[in-house]
Design an enzyme around this catalytic site. Structure first.
Site, PDB file in Angstrom:
ATOM      1  N   TRP A 357       0.822  -1.210   0.000  1.00  0.00           N
ATOM      2  CA  TRP A 357       0.000   0.000   0.000  1.00  0.00           C
ATOM      3  C   TRP A 357       0.858   1.263   0.000  1.00  0.00           C
ATOM      4  O   TRP A 357       0.352   2.361  -0.163  1.00  0.00           O
ATOM      5  CB  TRP A 357      -0.914   0.027   1.236  1.00  0.00           C
ATOM      6  CG  TRP A 357      -0.215   0.366   2.537  1.00  0.00           C
ATOM      7  CD1 TRP A 357       0.987  -0.099   2.966  1.00  0.00           C
ATOM      8  CD2 TRP A 357      -0.671   1.270   3.553  1.00  0.00           C
ATOM      9  NE1 TRP A 357       1.292   0.421   4.207  1.00  0.00           N
ATOM     10  CE2 TRP A 357       0.290   1.273   4.590  1.00  0.00           C
ATOM     11  CE3 TRP A 357      -1.804   2.061   3.712  1.00  0.00           C
ATOM     12  CZ2 TRP A 357       0.150   2.037   5.745  1.00  0.00           C
ATOM     13  CZ3 TRP A 357      -1.932   2.815   4.869  1.00  0.00           C
ATOM     14  CH2 TRP A 357      -0.964   2.803   5.860  1.00  0.00           C
ATOM     15  N   GLU A 496       0.758  -3.073  12.104  1.00  0.00           N
ATOM     16  CA  GLU A 496       1.021  -4.513  11.957  1.00  0.00           C
ATOM     17  C   GLU A 496       1.298  -5.223  13.279  1.00  0.00           C
ATOM     18  O   GLU A 496       1.499  -6.434  13.292  1.00  0.00           O
ATOM     19  CB  GLU A 496       2.205  -4.722  11.011  1.00  0.00           C
ATOM     20  CG  GLU A 496       1.930  -4.219   9.616  1.00  0.00           C
ATOM     21  CD  GLU A 496       2.951  -4.705   8.605  1.00  0.00           C
ATOM     22  OE1 GLU A 496       4.100  -4.968   9.001  1.00  0.00           O
ATOM     23  OE2 GLU A 496       2.586  -4.822   7.431  1.00  0.00           O
TER      24      GLU A 496
END
Ligand code: BGC
Length: 799
Positions: A357, A496
């Protein structure tokens, strides 16, 4: 390090331990091929890492990890075209690490795209020489590169040998963490000689079967004239060299020029790479001629893309370094190559050249500088739409589910296990559940269209991608009767560190706020796109994609009734249940470990898990404020039936920055952007830290494995859009500058809907010059008023 020129990065010392970082920072590339700045005469080892990468040059390999077979798609380290060295008679080949350096200077000239090393050295037997090595990777003709060595014997005369080689025996060993994985990608096919001074090498990637051919012509000149020398030829499997023997005289410099051509089976408009490589070399002129055309291309790029800023030398130099690396990764040579924007550039092997991304942070720069390139990079995604549809279907969804990590054909390339260097264990990796990558693609399509008004792109490709991404969000959203709202389950947000609930057997989290809100943004934008289509195209697309009124109605429903979690204190919750996690004692870990950017690895190595704590690797909720203005946030929340109070922004920012370890270089960048609205001083401080991410390798070793393109481009965009308040709203280009006090002023040029606009900002004044355009008039909004400018007009605004 010293910089005496704002276009140059200069090191005046040779520090073997710093070589890996410098090799990445001085990488030369042209959007087609890139080569790390390793010394020509050295081999890969503890100090140097020779890496040549081709845009989109991937290969898959299987490895056994803890008793299971895993397959990874790597960015191949293609043959090393650099090897060049000399020796006296039958002595040892010259290597920088074997001599005593009397003088050393390494310089990257970003304006001209040239790397130079100059040194004076003494060998063990007292022989002193001066060597000036220059190198470029041609921005004008993507298939050519060159090295020039000027060697001056300072206190000796005698016979020397010069070796110029092409080495296809290289492997992928640039990232320590991957070294237990299969690293052999190249299969040697052929080596040979075209002429006495010209050698070639042909290799093939063993799985993708992509072939590369390199050819090298090496000539020696004295007093500017070619000298004929005794030439020998050496070959072994995957390796070929020319060895020249000649006499040298004290104080008489000799110049060696190695011109290299590179072709691959991925090239367009070629018959066969060997033939093309030979022809390209026979047409190529001398080093200086090629360099001239190359530097001319760079000058053109800088005319479009430079940001000329005054706030002290380092900011200017580092910003240029960032622009330099964006353009070396994706340039005019990339157009039509069917490649995306790799998170780590084509500068190293970290993340295997995959496309994440991160392009979200790169597109804004490209949209306003090289829109034709941005379009080509979006087409990389379009060509992988079928793969994204297949992935959605296989997971039980509809539409297009783009992979978190994308490579050659658009299948999911994320690893299933990842080595934790802290513990030596292979930990499961569920970060692939970051479905929000589809949001980034949709957002880029929208931004590209806004900056260009390229309606043909939108009709032919953009709308189809937007609808298919919207359809994915519509199909993953489930209705919760109790809440009377739609929810999204089993995903991972940008942070994450959180991939599942503590002690849960199931991966993924529910209702990640960023994902839910941006899914609504996608659905609403898809609905807007329907209105932009011509009747014919709408009919065609709706029939092809089988979009009916019920589906449009569902998009409407979800976009009005999406659930967004809030914490008890009224702050948007990163995901549902985040509030129940434990607070982490940051001080304890800081004391114990010093650097705690990668708290995930630390916690896992301790048998714990970041999933249990309120600790983020990077900005997550705050990505909303990064992508959407406060007005847009209010409008979206209103649509969903929530009240969003913009006065809570500073509190929200503080809450999350206090709990962030900035384990990703993308993190500070986002904080810096968000702070620009509430605390300009703080914003600039964080911006400066972000600026140093790669230059000072603040993660302690990761830059050597590849630059962080998202952070590089994001810092440029901080100047381009954030501090200028540049945005397109209601079809008008708005400016609302908020310059931190350290920035005295800057100039930049943008391409906006076919117009060229030059902008000059100072603390008290803004000049807008409408240089030329697609239409004779443009509208510019300044703070809250709209002005009309005719072609050639320059308007001054006072602040
Ligand atoms: C970050 C991701 C990013 C990836 C590639 C990770 O460390 O957490 O947001 O996409 O690196 O740059």
């Amino acid at each position: 390090m010293k910089e005496n020129n704002l276009w140059k990065v200069i090191y005046e010392d040779y520090i073997p331990d710093h070589e890996p970082l410098r090799e990445a920072l001085f990488t030369l590339g042209n959007g087609y091929v890139a080569t790390r700045a390793a010394a020509e005469e050295c081999a890969a080892g503890d100090i140097h890492y020779l890496g040549t990468y081709m845009a989109g040059g991937y290969n898959r390999a299987r490895s056994e990890v803890s008793g299971r077979i895993v397959e990874n798609e790597d960015l191949v380290n293609w043959p090393n075209w650099l090897p060049l060295s000399f020796r006296h008679d039958d002595g040892n080949w010259f290597k920088i690490d074997d001599v005593e350096l009397l003088f050393y200077r390494q310089e990257l000239d970003m304006y001209g795209g040239i790397m130079m090393r100059s040194m004076r050295f003494r060998e063990k037997d007292g022989k002193e020489s001066t060597l000036v090595a220059r190198r470029f990777v041609n921005m004008k003709n993507r298939h050519l590169a060159g090295i020039e060595w000027t060697l001056t014997p300072e206190n000796w005369s005698g016979k020397i040998q010069i070796r110029s080689a092409l080495d296809g025996t290289v492997i992928n060993s640039g990232v320590l963490r991957y070294r237990d994985l299969s690293s052999i990608h190249l299969q040697p096919l052929e080596v040979g000689q075209f002429e006495d001074d010209t050698i070639y090498l042909r290799v093939q990637a063993n799985q993708s079967k992509t072939r590369m051919v390199q050819a090298a012509r090496t000539r020696i000149y004295k007093n500017g004239k070619a000298v004929s020398v005794e030439s020998d030829f050496f070959k072994k499997v995957g390796y070929v060299a020319n060895i020249f023997t000649l006499e040298c005289e004290e104080k008489r410099p000799l110049t060696i020029e190695k011109i290299v051509s590179v072709f691959s089976s991925r090239d367009r408009a070629i018959t066969e790479p060997v033939l093309e490589a030979r022809d390209a070399l026979s047409e190529a002129g001398r080093f200086s001629e090629l360099l001239k055309a190359h530097s001319q291309s760079w000058a053109e790029l800088w005319y479009r893309c430079d940001i000329d800023i005054k706030d002290g030398d380092q900011t200017q130099m580092i910003l240029r370094l960032h622009i330099f690396h964006i353009l070396q990764t994706a340039s005019i040579n990339t157009i039509g190559l069917d490649v995306g924007v790799p998170a780590r550039g084509w500068h190293g092997e970290a993340y295997r050249g995959h496309i994440f991304w991160d392009e979200l942070f790169v597109f804004p720069f490209l949209n306003f500088q090289l829109p034709e390139l941005a379009r080509s990079l979006l087409m990389y995604r379009y060509h992988r739409l079928p793969a994204a549809r297949r992935a959605a279907k296989a997971a039980g969804y509809k539409g297009a589910m783009f992979p978190w990590q994308s490579g050659s054909n658009g299948r999911e390339e994320s690893q299933v296990v990842h080595l934790n260097p802290q513990s030596g264990n292979w930990d499961p990796d569920n970060t692939y559940l970051q479905r929000h990558v589809g949001v980034a693609i949709a957002y880029n399509i929208y931004q590209y269209y806004e900056a260009t008004r390229d309606i043909e792109f939108l009709m032919a490709y953009g709308a189809e991608m937007m609808f298919e991404i919207a359809r994915f969000w519509s199909s993953i959203a489930v209705f919760n009767d109790k809440r009377g709202r739609f929810e999204i389950h089993g995903v991972v947000g940008p942070d994450e560190f959180h991939t599942e609930y503590p002690d849960s057997e199931k991966s993924g989290l529910n209702n990640n706020a960023y994902t839910n809100v941006m899914a609504v943004w996608v659905l609403r934008t898809a609905l807007d796109f329907v209105d932009l289509l011509s009747d014919t195209r709408k009919r065609e697309l709706f029939a092809e994609l089988k979009i009916d009124d019920d589906e449009i109605e569902r998009w409407q429903q979800i976009s009005r009734k999406m659930y967004v979690p809030f914490m008890e204190n009224g702050i948007i919750s990163q995901f549902e249940g985040y509030d129940n996690l434990k607070e982490l004692d940051f001080e304890h870990y800081k004391k114990k470990y010093g650097d705690i950017q990668r708290l995930d690895r630390i916690l896992k190595a301790e048998g714990d898990s970041p999933n249990r704590y309120k600790v983020s690797k990077q900005a997550d909720v705050l990505m909303l404020f990064y992508l959407l203005s406060a007005d847009e946030m209010e409008a979206l929340f209103r649509r969903m039936g929530y009240h969003f109070d913009r006065s809570t922004i500073p509190e929200t920012v503080k809450y999350y920055i206090d709990r962030s370890s900035h384990g990703s270089t993308l993190s500070r960048l986002v904080f810096s952007w968000v702070f620009s609205r509430t605390d300009r001083e703080e914003s600039y401080q964080v911006f400066k830290e972000s600026l140093k991410s790669d230059f000072e390798d603040i993660q302690g070793g990761t830059t050597a494995e590849g630059i962080h393109l998202g952070a590089m481009a994001g810092t440029v965009d901080m100047i381009q859009r954030c501090y200028t308040g540049l945005e397109i709203r209601g079809g008008i280009l708005w400016l609302n500058p908020r310059l931190p006090k350290e920035i005295k002023g800057f100039n930049m040029r943008i391409r906006y809907r076919g117009h060229w606009i030059w902008l000059h900002f100072t603390q008290h004044r803004v000049e807008v010059s409408f240089e030329s355009g697609r239409s004779p008039q443009i509208q510019i909004g300044f703070i809250d008023k709209v002005y009309e400018l005719g072609e050639g007009d320059c308007k001054e605004f006072l602040l």
